[in-house]
Scaffold this active site. Structure first.
Site, short mmCIF file in Angstrom:
data_model
loop_
_atom_site.label_atom_id
_atom_site.label_comp_id
_atom_site.label_asym_id
_atom_site.label_seq_id
_atom_site.Cartn_x
_atom_site.Cartn_y
_atom_site.Cartn_z
N ASP A 8 -1.59 4.78 20.01
CA ASP A 8 -0.27 4.40 19.50
C ASP A 8 0.60 4.13 20.75
O ASP A 8 0.22 4.48 21.87
CB ASP A 8 0.28 5.57 18.67
CG ASP A 8 1.71 5.32 18.23
OD1 ASP A 8 1.98 4.25 17.68
OD2 ASP A 8 2.57 6.22 18.47
N LEU A 9 1.72 3.49 20.57
CA LEU A 9 2.56 3.16 21.72
C LEU A 9 3.77 4.11 21.86
O LEU A 9 3.84 4.92 22.78
CB LEU A 9 3.04 1.71 21.61
CG LEU A 9 3.98 1.24 22.73
CD1 LEU A 9 3.27 1.19 24.07
CD2 LEU A 9 4.54 -0.16 22.40
N ASP A 10 4.71 3.97 20.92
CA ASP A 10 5.97 4.72 21.00
C ASP A 10 5.71 6.22 20.87
O ASP A 10 5.17 6.67 19.87
CB ASP A 10 6.91 4.28 19.86
CG ASP A 10 7.30 2.82 19.97
OD1 ASP A 10 7.91 2.44 20.97
OD2 ASP A 10 6.99 2.05 19.03
N THR A 16 9.67 5.74 24.18
CA THR A 16 10.63 4.93 23.41
C THR A 16 11.04 5.58 22.10
O THR A 16 11.99 5.11 21.47
CB THR A 16 10.02 3.55 23.09
OG1 THR A 16 8.66 3.77 22.74
CG2 THR A 16 10.12 2.60 24.25
N LYS A 44 8.70 8.44 12.43
CA LYS A 44 7.85 8.09 13.57
C LYS A 44 6.59 7.40 13.08
O LYS A 44 5.94 7.87 12.13
CB LYS A 44 7.48 9.35 14.36
CG LYS A 44 8.62 9.88 15.21
CD LYS A 44 8.13 11.01 16.10
CE LYS A 44 9.28 11.57 16.92
NZ LYS A 44 8.87 12.79 17.63
N GLY A 45 6.24 6.30 13.72
CA GLY A 45 5.02 5.59 13.36
C GLY A 45 5.18 4.66 12.17
O GLY A 45 4.28 3.88 11.85
N ARG A 48 9.43 -0.85 10.62
CA ARG A 48 10.89 -1.01 10.61
C ARG A 48 11.43 -1.02 9.18
O ARG A 48 12.39 -0.32 8.85
CB ARG A 48 11.25 -2.31 11.35
CG ARG A 48 12.66 -2.33 11.87
CD ARG A 48 12.95 -3.64 12.60
NE ARG A 48 12.04 -3.91 13.70
CZ ARG A 48 11.96 -5.08 14.34
NH1 ARG A 48 12.76 -6.07 14.00
NH2 ARG A 48 11.10 -5.27 15.31
N SER A 113 -0.23 -0.02 17.05
CA SER A 113 1.18 0.34 16.91
C SER A 113 1.83 -0.45 15.78
O SER A 113 1.51 -1.61 15.57
CB SER A 113 1.90 0.02 18.23
OG SER A 113 3.30 0.04 18.04
N ALA A 114 2.79 0.19 15.11
CA ALA A 114 3.54 -0.50 14.07
C ALA A 114 4.63 -1.40 14.65
O ALA A 114 5.25 -2.19 13.93
CB ALA A 114 4.19 0.53 13.15
N SER A 115 4.86 -1.30 15.95
CA SER A 115 6.01 -1.99 16.54
C SER A 115 5.80 -3.49 16.72
O SER A 115 4.77 -3.93 17.21
CB SER A 115 6.35 -1.37 17.89
OG SER A 115 7.41 -2.11 18.49
N ASN A 117 7.73 -4.93 18.75
CA ASN A 117 8.17 -5.09 20.15
C ASN A 117 7.11 -4.62 21.14
O ASN A 117 7.39 -4.49 22.34
CB ASN A 117 9.45 -4.27 20.37
CG ASN A 117 10.61 -4.75 19.52
OD1 ASN A 117 11.00 -5.92 19.61
ND2 ASN A 117 11.15 -3.89 18.68
N LYS A 144 1.63 2.48 8.49
CA LYS A 144 1.01 3.81 8.53
C LYS A 144 1.74 4.68 7.51
O LYS A 144 2.95 4.53 7.38
CB LYS A 144 1.16 4.44 9.94
CG LYS A 144 0.47 3.64 11.06
CD LYS A 144 0.85 4.21 12.42
CE LYS A 144 0.29 3.36 13.55
NZ LYS A 144 0.69 3.83 14.90
N GLU A 168 -2.10 9.83 18.73
CA GLU A 168 -0.91 9.62 17.89
C GLU A 168 0.12 10.72 18.03
O GLU A 168 -0.26 11.90 18.12
CB GLU A 168 -1.35 9.60 16.41
CG GLU A 168 -1.42 8.24 15.78
CD GLU A 168 -0.09 7.54 15.64
OE1 GLU A 168 0.96 8.16 15.83
OE2 GLU A 168 -0.09 6.34 15.31
N ASP A 169 1.40 10.36 18.00
CA ASP A 169 2.46 11.37 18.04
C ASP A 169 3.14 11.53 16.69
O ASP A 169 4.05 12.36 16.55
CB ASP A 169 3.55 10.98 19.06
CG ASP A 169 4.38 9.81 18.58
OD1 ASP A 169 3.78 8.82 18.10
OD2 ASP A 169 5.61 9.87 18.66
C1 G6P Z 1 6.61 2.58 15.94
C2 G6P Z 1 7.68 3.65 16.02
C3 G6P Z 1 8.61 3.57 14.85
C4 G6P Z 1 9.13 2.16 14.66
C5 G6P Z 1 7.97 1.21 14.44
C6 G6P Z 1 8.42 -0.25 14.33
O1 G6P Z 1 5.61 2.97 15.11
O2 G6P Z 1 7.09 4.94 16.05
O3 G6P Z 1 9.67 4.47 15.08
O4 G6P Z 1 10.02 2.07 13.58
O5 G6P Z 1 7.09 1.30 15.56
O6 G6P Z 1 8.92 -0.65 15.57
P1 G6P Z 1 9.74 -1.97 15.86
O7 G6P Z 1 9.79 -2.01 17.36
O8 G6P Z 1 8.93 -3.11 15.29
O9 G6P Z 1 11.02 -1.82 15.18
MG MG Z 2 4.38 6.80 17.87
#
Ligand code: G6P
Ligand code: MG
Length: 216
Positions: A8-10, A16, A44-45, A48, A113-115, A117, A144, A168-169
């Protein structure tokens, strides 16, 4: 086959998670309610969109479709503002060293990662070239704890799910890894991440052999 690692990233590789929390709190406050760190564990995880739905539920607030989309844009704008300055100094303790030792062992590495970004962040912290596959929020449709993100990562690496170790966190992320049938190492609190196979506070001093021994 050698096991593969999916990170996972964040909150696992880079610090972050605190910026996501600050941006969501700012949004909640702007909508007239508070949002605590305790509530944030549930987010977390989580993607958005799902995060915003949860926050609105917690705050007992309803938005119409246009307001909902505008809130997503505002939160991400604040988040991008907070991470504008990040660099390799925000990599979490031991994470970069652990990543490179995994690669030295000839094991494959993916991001799960779900992000949306994720690539931007990996570029900023100069770790983009450490990954054989990147599965992020732009590639998945199910948040997730759905296992989609990790199953896609295994597929891109061409490694069977039973040979994948996820780091994973987040509670939702640990559940996603479990739902994918993978091994999972929690990074953070053992109380919060009690569904992980085992939990470590961070990667400091961790060797690949230590991790493999725990799953032997
Ligand atoms: C990660 C973080 C979440 C965040 C999600 C979406 O999984 O743990 O807190 O909401 O990514 O990230 P984004 O950068 O796309 O808003
Ligand atoms: Mg995370």
């Amino acid at each position: 086959m050698k096991p593969a690692c999916i990170f996972d990233l964040d909150g696992v590789i880079v610090d972050t998670a605190k910026y996501h929390y600050l941006a969501w709190k700012r949004l909640a406050n702007s909508l007239g309610f508070d949002f605590t760190e305790h509530d944030n564990e549930q987010l977390k995880g989580v993607s958005r969109i799902e995060s915003l739905k949860l926050i609105l539920h917690l705050g007992g607030k309803e938005l119409d479709a246009a307001e909902f989309d505008a809130a997503l844009v505002r939160k991400n704008g604040w988040y991008l503002e907070y991470i504008q300055q990040i660099g390799p100094e925000e990599i979490l303790p031991g994470a970069a060293e652990f990543l490179s030792s995994v690669r030295e062992q000839g094991m494959k590495v993916a991001l799960g990662s779900a992000s949306k970004n994720a690539v931007l962040i990996l570029e900023r912290i100069q770790l983009l070239d450490q990954f054989d596959a990147i599965v992020d929020g732009n590639k998945v449709s199910k948040a997730k704890p759905d296992p989609e993100v990790f199953l896609k990562a295994a597929e891109e690496l061409a490694v069977p799910v039973s040979d994948c170790i996820v780091f994973e966190d987040a509670v939702a992320g640990v559940q996603a890894a479990r739902n994918a049938g993978m091994k999972v190492v929690g990074i953070g609190s053992a109380v919060v991440l009690d569904q992980a196979h085992f939990v470590l506070p961070n990667f400091a001093g961790l060797s690949v052999a230590d991790v493999l021994a725990r799953f032997a």
